[in-house]
Motif scaffolding. Structure first.
Motif, short mmCIF file in Angstrom:
data_model
loop_
_atom_site.label_atom_id
_atom_site.label_comp_id
_atom_site.label_asym_id
_atom_site.label_seq_id
_atom_site.Cartn_x
_atom_site.Cartn_y
_atom_site.Cartn_z
N TYR A 97 0.81 -1.40 -0.09
CA TYR A 97 -0.49 -0.17 0.00
C TYR A 97 0.78 1.08 -0.06
O TYR A 97 2.18 1.38 0.75
N GLY A 98 0.34 2.20 -0.65
CA GLY A 98 1.07 3.20 -0.68
C GLY A 98 0.73 5.13 -0.63
O GLY A 98 -0.96 4.98 -1.08
N SER A 99 0.53 6.11 -0.28
CA SER A 99 -0.21 7.02 -0.04
C SER A 99 1.18 7.92 -0.78
O SER A 99 2.38 8.07 -0.58
N ARG A 102 1.56 9.94 5.04
CA ARG A 102 2.33 9.06 6.06
C ARG A 102 0.99 9.06 6.39
O ARG A 102 0.16 8.98 7.52
N ASP A 104 -0.30 5.94 5.93
CA ASP A 104 -0.30 4.93 7.39
C ASP A 104 -0.18 5.38 8.93
O ASP A 104 -0.58 5.09 10.06
N PHE A 120 -2.19 -3.22 8.55
CA PHE A 120 -1.00 -3.09 6.30
C PHE A 120 0.13 -3.37 6.76
O PHE A 120 0.66 -3.28 8.43
N GLU A 122 3.10 -3.59 4.88
CA GLU A 122 4.43 -2.74 3.82
C GLU A 122 3.43 -2.12 3.58
O GLU A 122 2.70 -1.71 2.24
N TYR A 123 4.06 -0.59 3.37
CA TYR A 123 4.00 0.31 3.16
C TYR A 123 4.39 2.14 3.16
O TYR A 123 5.61 1.80 3.22
N ASN A 125 5.81 5.56 0.89
CA ASN A 125 5.29 6.57 0.88
C ASN A 125 5.89 7.06 0.17
O ASN A 125 7.29 7.43 -0.24
#
Length: 176
Positions: A97-99, A102, A104, A120, A122-123, A125
């Protein structure tokens, strides 16, 4: 871990223009866009409305996000239910997952406050990745500006979780 898939995620939260600290509200929308990095396509998108436990949707928040207290009351579900749906419908724990920023940490903080398991593993930035690739020193560098640098037009209404997540997915395909 499936490194060919990335789920781009964007949060919308209760917010005010009365001097309160940013990111102190509750999540009211989780927007998602799942990317197949191998085929460079967006496989699916979704928007899930979260009914906050304590906060209300201010007039300022409605102007910014388009969400009203009435629509959140009508369409919203508890945060734990929405997280379960996200994990179930967007690839479970084996997806990255990514955004932009932050999100997360915001989700983790809300999970802790509500006694919910943070799902989650794995995340990433994507803002940090973009700044590294383009040697941008300004930490407050916006997602929309990054799209311009990448030669991409912003599509849709900003501050809609699913629109922001979809635009992030388009940007991520140029980065990864």
């Amino acid at each position: 871990m499936n490194y060919n898939k990335l789920v781009c995620l964007d949060l919308e939260m209760t917010c005010w223009n009365d001097g309160r600290e940013p990111n102190t509200g509750e999540i009211i929308e989780i927007g998602l866009a799942k990317v197949d990095l191998g085929t460079q396509t967006i496989e699916k998108t979704a928007s899930y409305i979260v009914k906050p436990d304590h906060d209300e949707v201010s007039k300022f928040c409605t102007e910014l996000t388009g969400h009203t207290q009435s629509s959140v009351n009508r369409q919203g579900r508890p945060y734990a239910d929405v997280l379960n749906t996200v994990v179930t419908k967007f690839g479970g724990a084996n997806v990255i997952y990514g955004s932009w920023g932050r999100d997360d940490l915001v989700m983790r903080k809300e999970c802790e406050a509500k006694g919910i398991h943070y799902p989650f593993k794995e995340y990433i930035n994507l803002a940090t990745v973009f700044r590294m690739q383009h040697r941008v020193k300004n930490k407050r560098f916006g997602h929309r500006r990054a799209m311009q640098i990448a030669g991409l037009e912003w599509e849709g209404r900003q501050h809609s979780g699913v629109v922001d997540a979809t635009n992030l997915a388009r940007l991520a395909m140029t980065m990864l």
